[in-house]
Every structure is written in structure tokens, then in C-alpha cells.
Design an enzyme around this catalytic site. Structure first.
Site, PDB file in Angstrom:
ATOM      1  NE  ARG A   6      -0.225  -0.096  -0.660  1.00  0.00           N
ATOM      2  CZ  ARG A   6       0.806   0.685  -0.191  1.00  0.00           C
ATOM      3  NH1 ARG A   6       1.905   0.361  -0.702  1.00  0.00           N
ATOM      4  NH2 ARG A   6       0.678   1.401   0.833  1.00  0.00           N
TER       5      ARG A   6
ATOM      6  CB  THR B 239       8.395   5.139  -3.274  1.00  0.00           C
ATOM      7  OG1 THR B 239       7.676   4.962  -2.082  1.00  0.00           O
ATOM      8  CG2 THR B 239       7.361   4.831  -4.463  1.00  0.00           C
TER       9      THR B 239
END
Length: 587
Positions: A113, A403
Site C-alpha cells: 500500500r 482497480t
């Protein structure tokens, strides 16, 4: 503080509209061969959101590569052919399953992340909150929204632990496509043609449009020599080639020199980034165990929470997509999302009470709040087991649905379930090195406090923004994997994944049937029913139960694999969501 709620929603609805339309391409063939949505195989398999990417993964598997090797090739190609969804300038979560490891140690969770720059402040989007003339686009566009890109470092770490082929060899498929070109797909054309922001940025405008400012048409051969140059650097130098040297300098210069909203990313931020190997979060569901990503993803915990609450109900007896089942699942989602919105954030910065999401006694208590006849409407967050209520306020985090997800199994039975993103469609719209840079800073809550209470997902230097990405494994009673699944979809990812698991485990659907089912979901407020499906018959009955309901287009991108074991050996069933351009390739 003035409210920007209405203009914020107007901008948000336009962004979501662009992200959720252009789906529905059932069978798509890459230049290198034919692919299908639903396949069975006994050796290895890739199911991914674009046929070029799926073929790249299969090429690596056929060369003797591992599932992680194939994942690197897949993501390198996706960043080129599906730049609206993920890429080298974004981040990802990767779940890895090893059948040879001890039962309790078979799953690793790789955290790739993005991180907030060291100069980030909690109030850095205050102008968007205070100015009624501004909306979410004003937070997204430009360098300010860019977090430290992270997927390259995470994939490099995973390769060091699980790779079999040389790192540099894994970029060959993407390099060929970048130099030789690929044909613009219907979905890519649709999105670049309608995106209101890409033309505002010089580099993006030069790449995606012709001299007259028109989007490249479907079938146009698009080459990306800048991307090829970046790939060569990364292939030769590893992650260091991305986080140090000329490529890092180019990324930082693009962020700090952005035409709109210059950002705070520095070379020091790039050099300081480190991926993390975490333990998965696992919860029981009937005779199975559901394992997903821990924080900073909220996906693993919230999927486990929804299913844990639903253990108290006999969904099989209710029947697939029946009014009773849909009502109960929606109510479980309300309860799980309420806990998620209040408590989930980067656990390196916030004390996240993880027992809320897996403790069977707590989840049984939450299930008792569900009335079979009437919706609870707004659900309140619960109190962590064995502790007093933690003083947080719910934040404001739209989480747009741009995504990608792919699932892979190799010849040794190792599996990857990986979800990657640049956040909104085309991320920040800032381009560097031939790829899009993320806008993950807007996955933090733009509002950092409410009613005097801090928001758990507020911005802080070095902090990782909360995500809904939910790469998931389902395990049987012997801790053998039976399913790998995940999806794009922003905050709706959690519901897409939970419902697909229910379709397979409770309603005995094959994987393609499970993925093809019409979606219904709520994140706590209005219920969304997938437009033009059989669910339309439930609109009025759900309203009669007190739900607010709307029909809308949804664009999940579920890609999964089911493992079948029998007397004749092991075989794999793969499926790809027809709402996007995904395919399954296998031997």
C-alpha cells in the site's frame, strides 16, 4: 467549517459514473491467442482483467515460473493496457498460498500500500472541504493526491521469497507490448474519451489523444516507449531502479511540478518506502475459514465480519437471491461496514480492535440486531469485545471503483490472489515514466475530525490509507485452499467478494455462475441493485421492509479460481467477470 457535501457528491457521482459503465465484454482475444471467461485445467491457470495480461502470466507459468513470477508479469502488462485501473505508479495487496507449509502458516499477506509523504498534513485537503465551489475532482487531480508508489517494492519482496525465474525475465511480455504497441480496447477508449481530467495534464493528453484532442479509437496501435524505458530500468536494477536514480527523480519532478495541485512527494519519501509482510486476518464461516488482508486494508476484516454475522442464518434454506436472503445479507453489510468505517485504518498508526471482525460471540450478538421483517436503516458501530468504546468518528472516504484483480495458480499448487489500484480512474492523471501515478491520498478521509473526535483514517506522514481491496482465500477444514477470489469496485469490493463466496458455498453455484449473479449491496445507506437484472423484482418488497433502494449499473471485475480435489487428482476451475474485459487462460 462550511459544508461541501452537495458539490462533493455531484463530482463523486460523475467520477463513479465513468468508472462503472464500460463493461460487458464477455470474450476478448489478445493478439497472442484466444481466451475464455470460464475454463477448467489441471496444471496452472491465470484469470485476469485483460487478455494481454492473462497471456503474459501464462507465458511465465509455461516457462517454469511460480505464481508470484506470473503475478509480476501480469501487473506489468496491466499497467500498460489497463492504465485506468492499476500500474507501476500505484499499489497492491498480494495474498500467497503455499500448500507445502504447515497448516497455520500457508498464507502470507504482502502489503504494498502507498504511504503519505513525510510532509503530508491532516488538513491538506481543507480547501476542498471549505470551498463550496470545489468537489472531489479538486482533491484528485494533480500531484497533491499522489502517495509514494508501492507496487514495485512489494512485488520485488514477494519475488525474493517466492520467485523461481530471474526477476528481469518477468518484464519481457510487457516490454514487447510497450515497444511494439497494443490495440486500444473498447473499454480503454470509452474511459479516455469521457474522462474530464486527462486532457488537463500535458503528458496524459499527449499519450491518450491525437493532435486534435480526440481519444485514440478502438483498435489504434498504441506504443509507449517511455514505459519500455522504465521497464528496462526496473528489470535491470530491481526495486532500487524504481526508488532511486533517474526514474525516482522523474516521478518526484512530475508530482512537484504538476500543472495542477503540486504535491509534496520527495526523493526521501521514495527511498524510505518499505513493503510489509503481514499475517492474514482469518475468520470462520460454517465449515470453512475465510482469509484476507489485514489493515491497512479493511477488506479482509469486513468480508470476515459480514460472513461471520451471516453464520446465524440459514441462507441455503432461504434460497439464492430471495427476498429473505437479500434482506439479511444487506443488514449484515450495514453492521460490518459500520464497524469498518469507525475503526479500520493503518494499524501501524491506530489501535484497530480486530476482534470486532472475527470474534464469533461478538458477531453472533451483532446478528441478533437483525430484524427479519424490517431494516435497521442506519447501523451503529459496535463496542470492541473486552474493551470500552474507542473514541473515533467515521470519516469521509469515497473510494472510487478503478482497480484490478487477478488470481493465479502454478504447477506446484501455489496461488496468488492480488488486487492492485491507482485509486480513481487514471489515478491523479499525473504521468511519469510512461505510467499513471496514483491518487491514494484521497483514500484517507478528507475530513480529519468530526464532533471533536479524530477520524481513524486521517492523514499522517508515512501512514498508509485505508483500502477496501479484498484479495481472499477460502480454506477447508484441513486448511487447504478451495477458492481464490477478489474484485475491483472501490468500497463495494467487500460486498462483491462476500456475495460471490456465499453464491459458491451456500448456494452451490459454479464459479462462473457465482460471478455472473446480479449484485445487491449497501455500505450502510442506500441499497444498490444491479440495473436490468432479475433483482428489479425485489425493489418494492425491499422498500416495504424499510430499505432505500436504487437501481444502478455496477462494474465489478471478479476473477477467481476454485480448487477441486478428488480421487482422480486436483483440477482448477477459473472464471472471469463478463462486466469487464477479463479472461481465463490455462493448461
Amino acid at each position: 467549517m462550511k459544508s461541501c457535501f452537495l458539490p462533493f457528491l455531484r463530482c463523486l457521482s460523475l467520477v463513479v459514473g465513468l468508472c462503472v459503465v464500460a463493461g460487458g465484454y464477455a470474450l476478448v482475444s489478445a493478439d497472442s491467442g484466444q481466451a475464455e471467461n470460464h475454463q477448467k485445467a489441471s496444471r496452472h491457470m491465470v484469470t485476469a482483467a485483460n487478455p494481454h495480461a492473462a497471456q503474459a502470466g501464462l507465458e511465465i507459468l509455461r516457462a517454469g515460473g511460480s505464481a508470484v513470477d506470473a503475478a509480476i508479469a501480469v501487473e506489468a502488462v496491466l499497467g500498460l493496457v489497463e492504465p485506468q485501473s492499476s500500474g507501476l505508479g500505484g499499489g497492491a495487496f498480494l495474498m500467497h498460498y503455499d500448500p507445502t507449509a504447515p497448516k497455520g502458516e500457508r498464507i502470507d499477506a504482502y502489503d504494498g500500500r502507498e504511504m503519505a509523504p513525510a510532509a503530508a498534513t491532516a488538513d491538506m485537503f481543507q480547501d476542498v472541504l471549505n470551498d463550496n465551489s470545489k468537489g472531489f475532482y479538486d482533491a484528485v487531480l494533480g500531484g497533491r493526491s499522489v502517495g509514494t508508489p508501492s507496487v514495485v517494492a512489494m512485488l520485488y519482496l514477494a519475488h525474493q521469497k517466492r520467485g523461481k525465474l530471474p526477476w528481469g525475465d518477468l518484464f519481457a511480455p510487457a516490454l514487447r507490448l510497450a515497444e511494439g504497441g497494443f490495440k486500444v480496447s473498447p473499454r480503454l477508449h470509452y474511459l479516455i474519451d469521457r474522462d474530464p481530467l486527462l486532457r488537463k495534464m500535458k503528458a496524459s493528453r499527449a499519450y491518450f489523444y491525437n493532435a486534435d484532442g480526440k481519444a485514440w479509437p478502438v483498435g489504434h496501435l498504441l506504443k509507449n516507449p517511455a514505459y519500455a524505458k522504465s521497464l528496462k530500468i526496473i528489470a535491470r536494477a530491481g526495486a532500487a531502479g524504481f526508488y532511486h536514480g533517474p526514474l525516482a527523480q522523474e516521478i518526484v519532478a512530475a508530482v512537484q511540478g504538476s500543472e495542477v495541485n503540486p504535491g509534496k512527494l520527495t526523493l526521501e519519501d521514495m527511498a524510505a518506502y518499505k513493503p510489509k509482510l503481514r499475517r492474514p486476518i482469518c475468520g470462520p464461516y460454517r465449515v470453512w475459514t475465510i482469509c484476507g488482508m489485514p489493515p491497512p486494508s479493511s477488506g479482509g476484516g469486513t468480508v470476515a465480519s459480514i460472513l461471520g454475522i451471516l453464520q446465524s442464518f440459514d441462507l441455503k434454506a432461504m434460497g439464492a437471491n430471495s427476498l429473505a436472503a437479500v434482506h439479511v445479507i444487506l443488514e449484515a453489510e450495514r453492521l460490518a461496514y459500520a464497524d469498518r468505517d469507525m475503526y479500520m485504518a493503518d494499524s501501524d498508526y491506530v489501535n484497530v480492535p480486530m476482534a470486532l471482525f472475527t470474534d464469533p460471540f461478538y458477531l453472533s450478538d451483532r446478528a441478533r440486531q437483525i430484524d427479519l421483517q424490517r431494516s435497521m436503516g442506519h447501523a451503529e458501530a459496535g463496542t470492541p469485545p473486552g474493551a470500552s468504546r474507542i473514541a473515533f468518528a467515521a470519516g469521509m472516504t469515497p473510494e472510487l471503483p478503478s482497480t484490478t484483480h487477478f488470481s493465479i495458480v502454478d504447477q506446484w499448487g501455489q496461488m496468488v490472489s492480488m488486487t492492485a489500484t491507482v485509486e480513481s480512474a487514471f489515478g491523479s492523471r499525473v504521468m511519469a515514466g510512461g505510467f499513471m501515478l496514483n491518487n491514494e491520498m484521497t483514500d484517507f478521509s478528507l475530513r480529519w475530525e468530526r464532533d471533536g473526535l479524530p477520524v481513524a483514517n486521517r492523514i499522517a506522514p508515512g501512514k498508509r490509507p485505508r483500502s477496501s481491496m479484498s484479495p481472499t482465500f477460502v480454506l477447508d477444514e484441513d486448511r487447504n485452499v478451495v477458492m481464490a477470489i477478489g474484485s475491483p469496485g472501490g468500497g463495494s469490493i467487500i460486498a462483491y467478494v462476500a456475495q460471490t463466496i456465499i453464491n459458491v458455498l451456500d448456494w452451490d453455484m459454479d464459479l462462473q455462475q457465482a460471478i455472473d449473479q446480479p449484485h445487491f449491496l449497501t455500505r450502510g445507506g442506500v441499497v444498490s441493485l444491479e440495473r436490468d437484472t432479475g433483482l428489479s423484482a425485489l425493489e418494492e418488497p425491499l422498500r416495504d421492509k424499510g430499505h432505500q433502494v436504487r437501481s444502478r449499473t455496477v462494474n465489478s471485475g471478479l476473477h477467481g479460481i476454485i480448487v477441486h480435489r478428488g480421487a482422480d487428482g486436483t483440477w482448477y476451475e477459473g472464471a472471469a467477470d463478463k462486466r469487464r474485459e477479463g479472461v481465463v487462460v490455462a493448461d
